[in-house]
Design an enzyme around this catalytic site. Structure first.
Site, short mmCIF file in Angstrom:
data_model
loop_
_atom_site.label_atom_id
_atom_site.label_comp_id
_atom_site.label_asym_id
_atom_site.label_seq_id
_atom_site.Cartn_x
_atom_site.Cartn_y
_atom_site.Cartn_z
N ASP A 2 0.80 -1.22 0.00
CA ASP A 2 0.00 0.00 0.00
C ASP A 2 0.84 1.28 0.00
OD1 ASP A 2 0.74 -0.93 2.62
OD2 ASP A 2 -0.56 0.60 3.48
N GLU A 31 -0.67 -1.91 5.12
CA GLU A 31 0.22 -1.85 6.29
C GLU A 31 0.13 -0.50 6.97
OE1 GLU A 31 3.11 -1.03 8.99
OE2 GLU A 31 3.22 -0.02 7.06
N GLU A 32 0.01 0.56 6.16
CA GLU A 32 0.00 1.91 6.75
C GLU A 32 -1.28 2.16 7.53
OE1 GLU A 32 2.55 3.72 6.75
OE2 GLU A 32 3.75 3.37 4.95
N ARG A 43 18.41 -7.45 13.93
CA ARG A 43 18.71 -7.75 15.33
C ARG A 43 17.72 -8.77 15.87
NH1 ARG A 43 16.60 -5.34 19.60
NH2 ARG A 43 18.59 -4.58 20.42
N HIS A 58 7.76 8.75 4.33
CA HIS A 58 6.52 9.54 4.45
C HIS A 58 6.74 11.01 4.08
CE1 HIS A 58 4.26 6.45 7.22
NE2 HIS A 58 5.08 5.87 6.37
#
Ligand SMILES: [Zn+2]
Ligand SMILES: [Zn+2]
Length: 423
Positions: A111, A169-170, A209, A396
């Site tokens: 998206d 996802e956003e 990580r 963004h």
């Protein structure tokens, strides 16, 4: 278990991986730019989804469309376990083991964001007010190329790869509805990997990580209900502005005084609206904010503590309040074994262990976290900034763009992880 004999029978020429993927680079760029020109918001990724499906169809890759509206899952079965004695199925209650994997998932989000693009590039967004300003166009292209590559080299891996193309996802979040739709089942996914192109890291580095990589995302709204009146006669009112000011200050003490200093957390009040004129005491004030943390032990904590402070202050000033709290995404937490898999393969691709950045945590959030709650996995950052090419704007930002060299690196890391995972 995969027998030692069959394990030894596979000689993967990893030097070939790089050459083949380098050959895919022009297509990767073409697909990414095509997607970049046609950005779509969460759950509206119709053109994107159709493009992905068309490519999978073209390449003869088994896939299912329309999952959680626009999501797609492609399934690529490695051929190495066929007819080589590796056909056994997983027993009931068998523990996950990297030594005995059957299905690895790779997740990409598709998206875009409600941002007007300000880049003057030939491939700039053709959709007014919508832009791929986070790099999900790149994620989709990388996942497509990975699917293509794996479908061409099925002999090189001994398990099944599921490639999950996820919407929204956003926001409001496509991972959870895809999980609810069963994408981790049938066949059951043993582990999952995913990446985010990352302009906070330079090209040629990888942030990976064990443990928490990204934070939980929660948000709240609060309306303070006081009593309005004349700005010169405050004794006749309950001033919502004064109450709101006390609340904003007091909320800062949660992180400063309640949270263990060895834990990281954020409480941000991002909005405060009140009043209409200089000489009018506002009857109501509205504030909203976000909470971030890494440690899952805080799951039930912040909403309750914030409301406690609001309630106490409102009571002492004679105001009342409405309070709403939402838990959007949990923290994104990597499994140690899977993080090591990604780290070792990424180090091969970037050719220097110096480029592996373990101190890459961010208080940003990701709904990859829902997948990682279900199965062990690793989400990682693929450095994509290149200031020399003016490709270093933050995610963004209306001028966000990334160095497309990272696309091939992403594919290579995925492919190497697949081959290593099943070896
Ligand atoms: Zn984003
Ligand atoms: Zn993103």
């Amino acid at each position: 278990m995969i027998s030692t004999t069959s394990k030894n029978s596979v000689d993967i020429d990893l030097s070939r991986v790089r050459g083949e993927i380098q050959a895919l680079q022009p297509q990767l760029v073409e697909w990414r730019r095509r997607l970049h020109q046609r950005p779509e918001l969460g759950f509206k990724e119709q053109i994107t989804s159709a493009f992905v499906a068309q490519k999978l169809q073209e390449w003869g890759i088994k896939h299912q469309t329309g999952i959680a509206k626009t999501g797609i899952v492609a399934t690529i079965e490695g051929k190495r376990n066929r007819g080589q004695g590796d056909k056994e199925t997983r027993g009931q209650g068998e523990e996950f083991s990297i030594q005995n994997p059957k299905v690895l998932a790779i997740r990409a989000d598709m998206d875009a964001l409600p941002i007007q693009e300000e880049n003057e590039v030939p491939y700039r967004s053709q959709h007014d007010g919508v832009m791929h300003a986070c790099g999900h166009d790149g994620h989709t292209a990388i996942a497509l190329a990975t699917a293509y590559y794996l479908s061409q080299y099925r002999d090189d891996f001994a398990g099944t790869v599921k490639i999950i193309f996820q919407p929204a996802e956003e926001g409001p979040g496509g991972a959870l509805p895809m999980i609810e739709a069963g994408v981790l089942k049938n066949p059951d996914v043993d582990a999952i990997i995913g990446l985010h192109l990352w302009n906070n890291l330079p090209l040629g580095t990888v942030g990976v990580r064990s443990g928490a990589l990204m934070a939980a995302v929660e948000l709240f709204n609060c309306t303070i209900l006081g009593k309005g009146g004349h700005g010169a006669m405050p004794h006749q009112t309950v001033d919502s502005v004064v109450v709101a000011a006390q609340i904003v200050n007091a909320l800062q003490t949660i992180v400063a005084r309640n949270v263990d200093p060895l834990d990281s957390a954020v409480v941000t009040v991002g909005e405060l609206h009140a009043g209409t004129a200089h000489n009018v005491i506002a009857a109501t004030a509205r504030l909203s904010g976000t909470v971030r943390y890494f440690n899952p032990k805080f799951e039930a904590y912040f909403g309750q503590r914030i409301e406690q402070i609001i309630a106490g202050i409102c009571q002492s000033y004679g105001a009342t309040y409405n309070f709403e709290y939402w838990q959007l995404y949990p923290p994104t937490i990597n499994n140690a074994g899977m993080a090591e898999l990604v780290r070792s393969q990424a180090a091969e691709v970037i050719e220097t262990p110096v480029g592996i950045v373990p101190e890459c945590q961010t208080m940003g959030g990701e709904d990859m976290s829902f997948f990682l709650q279900e199965v062990p996995g690793c989400y990682f950052f693929l450095g994509s900034a290149n200031p020399d090419k003016d490709l270093a704007y933050p995610h963004h930002h209306p001028r966000f763009d990334f160095d497309e060299t990272a696309l091939g690196m992403g594919v290579e890391i995925f492919v190497r992880c697949v081959e290593k995972f099943f070896s």
